[in-house]
Structures are given as structure tokens and as C-alpha cells.
Design a protein around this motif. Structure first.
Motif, PDB file in Angstrom:
ATOM      1  N   UNK A  98      -1.990  -2.313   2.535  1.00 12.37           N
ATOM      2  CA  UNK A  98      -2.151  -2.937   1.220  1.00 12.37           C
ATOM      3  C   UNK A  98      -1.346  -2.095   0.238  1.00 12.37           C
ATOM      4  N   UNK A  99      -0.897  -2.728  -0.834  1.00 11.67           N
ATOM      5  CA  UNK A  99      -0.018  -2.026  -1.775  1.00 11.67           C
ATOM      6  C   UNK A  99      -0.774  -1.410  -2.946  1.00 11.67           C
ATOM      7  N   UNK A 100      -1.971  -0.921  -2.640  1.00 12.10           N
ATOM      8  CA  UNK A 100      -2.789  -0.251  -3.659  1.00 12.10           C
ATOM      9  C   UNK A 100      -3.801   0.652  -2.942  1.00 12.10           C
ATOM     10  N   UNK A 101      -4.407   1.604  -3.661  1.00 10.72           N
ATOM     11  CA  UNK A 101      -5.458   2.426  -3.041  1.00 10.72           C
ATOM     12  C   UNK A 101      -6.585   1.528  -2.536  1.00 10.72           C
ATOM     13  N   UNK A 102      -7.297   2.013  -1.510  1.00 12.13           N
ATOM     14  CA  UNK A 102      -8.296   1.170  -0.863  1.00 12.13           C
ATOM     15  C   UNK A 102      -9.566   1.971  -0.573  1.00 12.13           C
ATOM     16  N   UNK A 103     -10.693   1.275  -0.578  1.00 13.54           N
ATOM     17  CA  UNK A 103     -11.974   1.868  -0.211  1.00 13.54           C
ATOM     18  C   UNK A 103     -12.682   2.533  -1.372  1.00 13.54           C
ATOM     19  N   UNK A 104     -13.906   3.003  -1.078  1.00 12.80           N
ATOM     20  CA  UNK A 104     -14.733   3.635  -2.098  1.00 12.80           C
ATOM     21  C   UNK A 104     -14.057   4.855  -2.715  1.00 12.80           C
ATOM     22  N   UNK A 105     -13.275   5.565  -1.903  1.00 13.46           N
ATOM     23  CA  UNK A 105     -12.628   6.788  -2.379  1.00 13.46           C
ATOM     24  C   UNK A 105     -11.193   6.562  -2.843  1.00 13.46           C
ATOM     25  N   UNK A 106     -10.799   5.299  -2.978  1.00 11.90           N
ATOM     26  CA  UNK A 106      -9.418   4.987  -3.384  1.00 11.90           C
ATOM     27  C   UNK A 106      -8.396   5.772  -2.557  1.00 11.90           C
ATOM     28  N   UNK A 107      -8.522   5.670  -1.246  1.00 16.47           N
ATOM     29  CA  UNK A 107      -7.593   6.365  -0.356  1.00 16.47           C
ATOM     30  C   UNK A 107      -6.184   5.805  -0.536  1.00 16.47           C
ATOM     31  N   UNK A 108      -5.200   6.707  -0.391  1.00 11.68           N
ATOM     32  CA  UNK A 108      -3.796   6.329  -0.554  1.00 11.68           C
ATOM     33  C   UNK A 108      -2.956   6.995   0.534  1.00 11.68           C
ATOM     34  N   UNK A 109      -1.813   6.407   0.813  1.00 10.76           N
ATOM     35  CA  UNK A 109      -0.885   7.027   1.770  1.00 10.76           C
ATOM     36  C   UNK A 109      -0.564   8.454   1.357  1.00 10.76           C
ATOM     37  N   UNK A 110      -0.506   8.710   0.084  1.00  8.83           N
ATOM     38  CA  UNK A 110      -0.146  10.035  -0.415  1.00  8.83           C
ATOM     39  C   UNK A 110      -1.003  11.137   0.199  1.00  8.83           C
ATOM     40  N   UNK A 111      -2.275  10.866   0.476  1.00 13.24           N
ATOM     41  CA  UNK A 111      -3.156  11.876   1.055  1.00 13.24           C
ATOM     42  C   UNK A 111      -3.257  11.791   2.575  1.00 13.24           C
ATOM     43  N   UNK A 112      -2.587  10.862   3.177  1.00  8.74           N
ATOM     44  CA  UNK A 112      -2.676  10.673   4.631  1.00  8.74           C
ATOM     45  C   UNK A 112      -1.852  11.744   5.351  1.00  8.74           C
ATOM     46  N   UNK A 113      -2.370  12.186   6.501  1.00  8.51           N
ATOM     47  CA  UNK A 113      -1.672  13.222   7.267  1.00  8.51           C
ATOM     48  C   UNK A 113      -0.331  12.748   7.825  1.00  8.51           C
ATOM     49  N   UNK A 114      -0.115  11.457   7.914  1.00  7.02           N
ATOM     50  CA  UNK A 114       1.132  10.927   8.465  1.00  7.02           C
ATOM     51  C   UNK A 114       2.192  10.651   7.398  1.00  7.02           C
ATOM     52  N   UNK A 115       1.848  10.831   6.136  1.00  2.00           N
ATOM     53  CA  UNK A 115       2.778  10.505   5.057  1.00  2.00           C
ATOM     54  C   UNK A 115       3.761  11.634   4.795  1.00  2.00           C
ATOM     55  N   UNK A 116       5.045  11.310   4.810  1.00  4.32           N
ATOM     56  CA  UNK A 116       6.088  12.279   4.488  1.00  4.32           C
ATOM     57  C   UNK A 116       6.489  12.066   3.032  1.00  4.32           C
ATOM     58  N   UNK A 117       6.056  12.969   2.176  1.00  4.16           N
ATOM     59  CA  UNK A 117       6.195  12.823   0.732  1.00  4.16           C
ATOM     60  C   UNK A 117       7.648  12.633   0.296  1.00  4.16           C
ATOM     61  N   UNK A 118       8.526  13.486   0.767  1.00  6.97           N
ATOM     62  CA  UNK A 118       9.909  13.450   0.276  1.00  6.97           C
ATOM     63  C   UNK A 118      10.713  12.267   0.810  1.00  6.97           C
ATOM     64  N   UNK A 119      10.263  11.695   1.916  1.00  6.20           N
ATOM     65  CA  UNK A 119      10.969  10.536   2.476  1.00  6.20           C
ATOM     66  C   UNK A 119      10.279   9.222   2.147  1.00  6.20           C
ATOM     67  N   UNK A 120       9.026   9.288   1.592  1.00  7.81           N
ATOM     68  CA  UNK A 120       8.202   8.096   1.385  1.00  7.81           C
ATOM     69  C   UNK A 120       8.180   7.292   2.699  1.00  7.81           C
ATOM     70  N   UNK A 121       7.650   7.935   3.720  1.00 10.23           N
ATOM     71  CA  UNK A 121       7.741   7.409   5.070  1.00 10.23           C
ATOM     72  C   UNK A 121       6.447   7.681   5.821  1.00 10.23           C
ATOM     73  N   UNK A 122       6.026   6.732   6.662  1.00 13.06           N
ATOM     74  CA  UNK A 122       4.886   6.959   7.547  1.00 13.06           C
ATOM     75  C   UNK A 122       5.422   7.529   8.851  1.00 13.06           C
TER      76      UNK A 122
END
Length: 89
Positions: free
Chosen positions: A45-69
Motif C-alpha cells: 500500500x502507498x501509505x503507512x499501515x496498521x495500528x503502529x503506522x508501519x512504513x517501509x522506512x523502518x523495515x529491515x529489508x528497506x535500502x534507504x539510499x536506493x529506495x529499494x526493497x
């Protein structure tokens, strides 16, 4: 695609390793270039999700500088405010 209202499978969220692996298997069964299928199965989804507003930004698979999963089964460009049901911390 997501801005055009692509409906994805946000539920069920995998609660254990077995369920997580089941989603990964679905992704592995898709053709490698099936971007829409990857987005649907992984539940992006293209927005934070769930009670804690989880985002790709905090995911262990997210590469910040590449904006890549970096999850091998996905390997797609993502925005930091997006989310998917394979989210892990």
C-alpha cells in the motif's frame, strides 16, 4: 499502478515463519518481471499501515539510499512511506 487503485492482499499478515514463507513461495512462483503480481501478493500500500503506522522506512529489508526493497523475492523500488505484509523489523 498503486496510484490507479491497485488492490493488494494486505491480509492476512504473516504471524509466524510458516506463514511468512508461504507468502514468499507465492512470490517465487510469479514470473520475475511480474511487478503487478509482486505488489498484489506482498500487499503493498502507498501509505503507512496498521495500528503502529508501519512504513517501509523502518523495515529491515528497506535500502534507504536506493529506495529499494532488498527482499530477494521482491526486489522492487519502494517509497519510504509505503508498507507491505512482509514488513519486518
Amino acid at each position: 499502478m498503486m496510484e490507479d487503485g491497485l488492490e493488494t492482499q494486505t491480509e492476512p499478515f504473516p504471524e509466524d515463519h510458516v506463514q511468512f514463507e508461504a507468502v514468499l513461495k507465492e512470490l517465487r512462483d510469479l514470473p520475475k518481471d511480474d511487478l503487478e503480481g509482486k505488489l498484489v501478493v506482498s500487499g503493498f500500500v502507498d501509505h503507512p499501515y496498521g495500528e503502529d503506522d508501519q512504513r517501509c522506512l523502518e523495515c529491515m529489508y528497506y535500502l534507504v539510499h536506493r529506495k529499494w526493497c532488498d527482499l530477494p523475492e521482491l526486489a522492487v523500488p519502494v517509497e519510504p512511506e509505503w508498507w507491505c505484509r512482509l514488513w519486518r523489523i
